[in-house]
Write a protein that holds these residues in place. Structure first.
Motif, PDB file in Angstrom:
ATOM      1  N   GLN A 113     -11.728 -12.525   8.720  1.00 47.33           N
ATOM      2  CA  GLN A 113     -12.438 -12.367   9.982  1.00 47.33           C
ATOM      3  C   GLN A 113     -11.918 -11.160  10.759  1.00 47.33           C
ATOM      4  N   PHE A 114     -10.598 -10.951  10.720  1.00 43.23           N
ATOM      5  CA  PHE A 114      -9.986  -9.848  11.460  1.00 43.23           C
ATOM      6  C   PHE A 114     -10.379  -8.495  10.879  1.00 43.23           C
ATOM      7  N   VAL A 115     -10.174  -8.295   9.574  1.00 44.47           N
ATOM      8  CA  VAL A 115     -10.435  -6.973   8.992  1.00 44.47           C
ATOM      9  C   VAL A 115     -11.917  -6.628   8.978  1.00 44.47           C
ATOM     10  N   ALA A 116     -12.782  -7.662   9.009  1.00 46.77           N
ATOM     11  CA  ALA A 116     -14.226  -7.408   9.033  1.00 46.77           C
ATOM     12  C   ALA A 116     -14.659  -6.682  10.299  1.00 46.77           C
ATOM     13  N   ASN A 117     -13.821  -6.713  11.325  1.00 47.11           N
ATOM     14  CA  ASN A 117     -14.136  -6.040  12.589  1.00 47.11           C
ATOM     15  C   ASN A 117     -13.934  -4.531  12.535  1.00 47.11           C
ATOM     16  N   PHE A 118     -13.354  -4.022  11.464  1.00 41.58           N
ATOM     17  CA  PHE A 118     -12.940  -2.627  11.458  1.00 41.58           C
ATOM     18  C   PHE A 118     -13.653  -1.798  10.389  1.00 41.58           C
ATOM     19  N   TYR A 119     -13.103  -1.735   9.204  1.00 42.94           N
ATOM     20  CA  TYR A 119     -13.655  -0.856   8.173  1.00 42.94           C
ATOM     21  C   TYR A 119     -13.904  -1.688   6.920  1.00 42.94           C
ATOM     22  N   PRO A 120     -15.074  -1.574   6.301  1.00 38.84           N
ATOM     23  CA  PRO A 120     -15.443  -2.504   5.226  1.00 38.84           C
ATOM     24  C   PRO A 120     -14.535  -2.489   3.998  1.00 38.84           C
ATOM     25  N   ARG A 121     -13.889  -1.373   3.713  1.00 36.83           N
ATOM     26  CA  ARG A 121     -13.029  -1.337   2.517  1.00 36.83           C
ATOM     27  C   ARG A 121     -11.575  -1.708   2.807  1.00 36.83           C
ATOM     28  N   THR A 122     -11.299  -2.185   4.011  1.00 38.84           N
ATOM     29  CA  THR A 122      -9.940  -2.594   4.335  1.00 38.84           C
ATOM     30  C   THR A 122      -9.560  -3.836   3.533  1.00 38.84           C
ATOM     31  N   VAL A 123      -8.375  -3.807   2.960  1.00 37.30           N
ATOM     32  CA  VAL A 123      -7.829  -4.960   2.245  1.00 37.30           C
ATOM     33  C   VAL A 123      -6.821  -5.629   3.169  1.00 37.30           C
ATOM     34  N   GLY A 124      -7.051  -6.903   3.478  1.00 33.92           N
ATOM     35  CA  GLY A 124      -6.131  -7.668   4.306  1.00 33.92           C
ATOM     36  C   GLY A 124      -5.273  -8.549   3.427  1.00 33.92           C
ATOM     37  N   LEU A 125      -3.965  -8.560   3.688  1.00 40.02           N
ATOM     38  CA  LEU A 125      -3.047  -9.311   2.832  1.00 40.02           C
ATOM     39  C   LEU A 125      -2.173 -10.265   3.628  1.00 40.02           C
ATOM     40  N   THR A 126      -1.976 -11.453   3.060  1.00 36.82           N
ATOM     41  CA  THR A 126      -1.057 -12.445   3.596  1.00 36.82           C
ATOM     42  C   THR A 126      -0.258 -13.015   2.424  1.00 36.82           C
TER      43      THR A 126
END
Length: 198
Positions: free
Chosen positions: A118-131
Motif C-alpha cells: 500500500q505504501f510503495v503504490a503511492n510513489f513509483y510503480p517499479r519500486t520494490v518494497g521489502l520487509t
C-alpha cells in the motif's frame, strides 16, 4: 523540521559526508567507491515473495530505508525518488530502465507485505518494497550502515522509529556508488543518477 534534522544529521552520516563531497563533478571515482556499504540479504517483497540481493544483479538500485508509519520524512523522500524516476523515464528512458528503487522497512513489526504494498503504490510503480524478520532487517541495515531505533510507545500505543534517512545508489554488482541528494528536489536526484549510471 527538527525531526527531519534528527533523521538527517545522525552521526553515522558523518562517515558518508566526506566521501560524498568527493567526485560530485563530471569526472572522478564514485564518492562511495570502496565503502563497506551493502551486502547479501533475503527479504520479503510487497507481494509476499522472497527477494535476494542477487535478484537485482545487473541493475542499479536506489536503496532507501524507512517505514510506512513515518509521518513525513519517508513519504517526502520517497516522493522525491519517484519524481526523479519519472523525470528519467521521460528524459533518459534507457537510464531509467537500468534503475530499481528499493524501499526497505526499519519497522518489520508493523510493516507487513500488505502495508509495504500500500505504501510503495503511492510513489513509483517499479519500486520494490521489502520487509522481513526483525533479525533480517537488523542484518541488512547493519550492512548498509543504517542506524534505526524504535522509540517508546506514546499514550495511544503508537511509536516512532528514529533512523538514518539516506538513499544509496548501488551499482549493478551491488557496489556502493553515491548517496543521493534527497534533501533536494527530484531533479537533483535524477541528475546524479544520470551521471553515475552507465
Amino acid at each position: 523540521m527538527a525531526e527531519r534534522a534528527m533523521y538527517r544529521l545522525f552521526p553515522a552520516l558523518a562517515l558518508l559526508l566526506p566521501l560524498a563531497a568527493c567526485g560530485t563533478g563530471t569526472t572522478g571515482e564514485p564518492p562511495l567507491a570502496g565503502a563497506r556499504i551493502g551486502g547479501t540479504f533475503a527479504l520479503t517483497d510487497q507481494n509476499g515473495k522472497t527477494v535476494r540481493d542477487t535478484d537485482f544483479a545487473g541493475k542499479y538500485r536506489i536503496v532507501y530505508f524507512g517505514y510506512t508509519y513515518c509521518p513525513d520524512v519517508c513519504p517526502t523522500d520517497m516522493a522525491k525518488i519517484a519524481q526523479a524516476m519519472r523525470q528519467l523515464d521521460k528524459e533518459a528512458p534507457r537510464t531509467a530502465a537500468k534503475v530499481v528503487p528499493i524501499f526497505i522497512t526499519v519497522d518489520p513489526e508493523r510493516d507487513t507485505p500488505a502495508a509495504i504494498r500500500q505504501f510503495v503504490a503511492n510513489f513509483y510503480p517499479r519500486t520494490v518494497g521489502l520487509t522481513g524478520s526483525p533479525k533480517a532487517i537488523a542484518d541488512v541495515a547493519k550492512s548498509y550502515a543504517v542506524y534505526y531505533k524504535k522509540q517508546p510507545p506514546g499514550p495511544g500505543g503508537g511509536y516512532m522509529v528514529d533512523h538514518l534517512a539516506v538513499a544509496f545508489l548501488m551499482g549493478p554488482k551491488g557496489e556502493p556508488i553515491a548517496s543521493l541528494p534527497i534533501d533536494q528536489e527530484g531533479a537533483a536526484i535524477a541528475e546524479q543518477v544520470r551521471h553515475w549510471v552507465r
